[in-house]
Scaffold this active site. Structure first.
Site, mmCIF file in Angstrom:
data_model
loop_
_atom_site.group_PDB
_atom_site.id
_atom_site.type_symbol
_atom_site.label_atom_id
_atom_site.label_comp_id
_atom_site.label_asym_id
_atom_site.label_seq_id
_atom_site.Cartn_x
_atom_site.Cartn_y
_atom_site.Cartn_z
ATOM 1 N N ARG A 47 0.848 -1.213 0.000
ATOM 2 C CA ARG A 47 0.000 0.000 0.000
ATOM 3 C C ARG A 47 0.876 1.253 0.000
ATOM 4 O O ARG A 47 0.434 2.328 -0.372
ATOM 5 C CB ARG A 47 -0.979 0.022 1.179
ATOM 6 C CG ARG A 47 -1.847 1.298 1.200
ATOM 7 C CD ARG A 47 -3.102 1.152 2.030
ATOM 8 N NE ARG A 47 -2.818 0.654 3.352
ATOM 9 C CZ ARG A 47 -2.308 1.386 4.351
ATOM 10 N NH1 ARG A 47 -2.032 2.665 4.167
ATOM 11 N NH2 ARG A 47 -2.056 0.842 5.509
ATOM 12 N N TYR A 69 -14.232 17.016 -16.437
ATOM 13 C CA TYR A 69 -14.800 15.658 -16.405
ATOM 14 C C TYR A 69 -15.904 15.577 -15.335
ATOM 15 O O TYR A 69 -15.705 16.037 -14.202
ATOM 16 C CB TYR A 69 -13.655 14.688 -16.094
ATOM 17 C CG TYR A 69 -14.054 13.240 -15.986
ATOM 18 C CD1 TYR A 69 -14.701 12.594 -17.030
ATOM 19 C CD2 TYR A 69 -13.769 12.517 -14.833
ATOM 20 C CE1 TYR A 69 -15.063 11.257 -16.921
ATOM 21 C CE2 TYR A 69 -14.115 11.174 -14.726
ATOM 22 C CZ TYR A 69 -14.761 10.555 -15.776
ATOM 23 O OH TYR A 69 -15.112 9.235 -15.662
ATOM 24 N N ASP A 115 -5.824 18.253 -15.137
ATOM 25 C CA ASP A 115 -6.056 16.931 -15.708
ATOM 26 C C ASP A 115 -5.500 17.004 -17.131
ATOM 27 O O ASP A 115 -6.039 17.703 -17.992
ATOM 28 C CB ASP A 115 -7.568 16.640 -15.704
ATOM 29 C CG ASP A 115 -7.909 15.270 -16.258
ATOM 30 O OD1 ASP A 115 -7.122 14.741 -17.064
ATOM 31 O OD2 ASP A 115 -8.976 14.737 -15.902
ATOM 32 N N LYS A 138 -6.557 5.731 -20.174
ATOM 33 C CA LYS A 138 -6.759 6.199 -21.549
ATOM 34 C C LYS A 138 -5.486 5.914 -22.379
ATOM 35 O O LYS A 138 -5.091 4.777 -22.484
ATOM 36 C CB LYS A 138 -7.105 7.692 -21.533
ATOM 37 C CG LYS A 138 -8.213 8.044 -20.527
ATOM 38 C CD LYS A 138 -9.557 7.478 -20.941
ATOM 39 C CE LYS A 138 -10.709 7.936 -20.088
ATOM 40 N NZ LYS A 138 -10.987 7.148 -18.899
HETATM 41 C C1 LIG Z 1 -10.686 13.572 -18.753
HETATM 42 C C2 LIG Z 1 -10.819 12.462 -17.775
HETATM 43 N N1 LIG Z 1 -10.236 12.593 -16.587
HETATM 44 C C3 LIG Z 1 -10.330 11.630 -15.647
HETATM 45 C C4 LIG Z 1 -11.041 10.480 -15.882
HETATM 46 C C5 LIG Z 1 -11.164 9.474 -14.793
HETATM 47 O O1 LIG Z 1 -10.314 8.415 -15.006
HETATM 48 P P1 LIG Z 1 -10.617 6.936 -14.485
HETATM 49 O O2 LIG Z 1 -11.801 6.435 -15.263
HETATM 50 O O3 LIG Z 1 -9.352 6.222 -14.754
HETATM 51 O O4 LIG Z 1 -10.948 7.042 -13.034
HETATM 52 C C6 LIG Z 1 -11.647 10.283 -17.131
HETATM 53 C C7 LIG Z 1 -12.379 9.027 -17.413
HETATM 54 O O5 LIG Z 1 -13.126 8.917 -18.349
HETATM 55 C C8 LIG Z 1 -11.548 11.313 -18.087
HETATM 56 O O6 LIG Z 1 -12.140 11.202 -19.288
#
Ligand SMILES: Cc1ncc(COP(=O)(O)O)c(C=O)c1O
Length: 383
Positions: free
Chosen positions: A53, A106, A178, A203
């Site tokens: 962890r 998001y 992000d 992604k």
């Molecule tokens: C732009 C963006 N940020 C963060 C995330 C979250 O990532 P995760 O699905 O790996 O938790 C996503 C998921 O679709 C996303 O499209």
């Protein structure tokens, strides 16, 4: 070192017989020959493997690679992008603080800030991230974080990273971004003064639609602080098996992105020629309102974008059903092309008609264009 060389060459590691692929450390704990060693490990630097962890060598190797690739000092990986984002935000704000967040961030990030963290006394103002003026005028005496997502992933809107970081510094706030859309290959937010970078590695970085994971990258000081607090206490870690798969994805990240960029642009240019499409939201196209900013702060464009039509969402769902190569599904960044027909909430008032998001994968772009042409045949006759 060029990024493609960086992802190909791991430092030689005597501990693993010169293995070119780091073994998967499939264990929860690490033992010590004497109590003195054990005590020293506890007292020593935070990166000694004691318990998975905290630290696991397979995960640590990925973290070192991601930090180098993104140009940050240190990284920590997480079990999902949202685990990285929530941990990062919670490390930068406390009850009583105010956050400015771009309104097209998001959805779950918006929910985390707007609904979940408001229960703990964190107040968030959502603003149009394309307007520096909107960001400036949202600032309050207690603003501690400006949260960015550039580009956003539905209408692919950018924020001016240098200007945002500069403004945040002037009011004593931190900046977090992000950076999932642009990837470490096409955007280095540290160059513009951003403090903390998050990616969903589910992604492009993973790249094969077979893992869920996230990463936070920043200065050693900030990541060490997160490590000693939110990382260990919230416990949203990445497993060693996932880290190994992400490492494999990383080997081809620069290569895949080169191809994905070309494929995305080829399909986007074709879409601009269709009469029922009113706008293609792709920052690599000169028609994108922030094309110049995109060229200034990104070195390339990835292959997730959207288009707006003068037809209804229901008609476009039937259109999506007719597609053969674009599969209907969430997420993006893998090998396969995907389509979703927009579900829009606050922040998307400028979209009229319907919004369709495409993720262009690694298929031959001419095949994808032929697919779109056949799915559009009826719409073209009627338009
Ligand atoms: C732009 C963006 N940020 C963060 C995330 C979250 O990532 P995760 O699905 O790996 O938790 C996503 C998921 O679709 C996303 O499209």
């Amino acid at each position: 070192m060029d990024q493609s060389t960086l992802v190909t060459h791991d430092p030689h590691d005597d501990k693993h017989q010169g293995a070119v692929v780091m073994p998967i450390y499939q264990n929860s704990l690490f033992t010590f020959p004497t109590y003195k060693d054990f005590d020293q490990a506890f007292a020593g630097p935070d990166d000694t493997p004691l318990y998975s962890r905290g630290n696991n060598p397979t995960v640590q190797q990925l973290e070192a690679r991601l930090a180098a690739l993104q140009g940050g000092e240190k990284a920590r990986c997480f079990g999902s992008g949202m685990a990285a984002i929530s941990t990062g935000i919670m490390s930068l704000v406390r009850g009583g603080d105010h956050v400015i967040c771009v309104d097209q961030a998001y959805g779950p990030t918006r929910e985390l800030l707007g609904k979940f963290l408001s229960q703990y006394g964190v107040e968030t103002t959502f603003v149009d991230g394309t307007s520096l003026e909107a960001i400036r005028s949202a600032a309050k005496a207690n603003t501690k974080l400006i949260y960015l997502e550039s580009p956003t992933t539905l209408t692919i809107r950018l924020q001016d990273l240098r200007a945002c970081a500069h403004f945040a510094k002037s009011i004593g706030a931190a900046t977090m971004i992000d950076n999932t859309w642009a990837t470490p290959c096409y955007q280095n937010p540290f160059e513009f003064g951003i403090d903390l970078v998050a990616h969903s590695v589910s992604k492009y970085i993973g790249g094969h639609s077979d893992i869920v994971g996230g990463v936070l990258i920043g200065s050693a000081e900030l990541i060490n602080r997160i490590n000693a607090n939110e990382y260990l206490l919230l416990g949203g870690i990445m497993t060693s098996q996932t880290a190994s798969l992400v490492m494999r994805g990383l080997r081809t990240l620069p290569l895949r992105l080169e191809k994905l960029e070309q494929n995305g642009l080829t399909v986007a240019r074709y879409l601009e020629s269709l009469p029922f499409i009113t706008r293609v939201n792709h920052p690599g196209l000169p028609s994108h309102p922030q094309h110049e900013l995109a060229k200034r702060q990104m070195t390339g464009t990835s292959s997730l974008f959207s288009f707006e039509t003068n037809l209804t969402t229901e008609v476009m769902k039937i259109w999506a059903d007719r597609l053969a190569y674009f599969r209907i599904g969430v997420s993006w960044g893998g090998f396969e092309s995907l389509v979703t027909v927009g579900k829009l909430g606050p922040g998307y008032e400028s979209v009229q008609g319907s919004l369709v998001r495409l993720y262009v994968g690694l298929e031959k772009p001419q095949d994808l264009i032929a697919d779109i042409r056949q799915a559009s045949a009826e719409l073209l006759v009627n338009s």
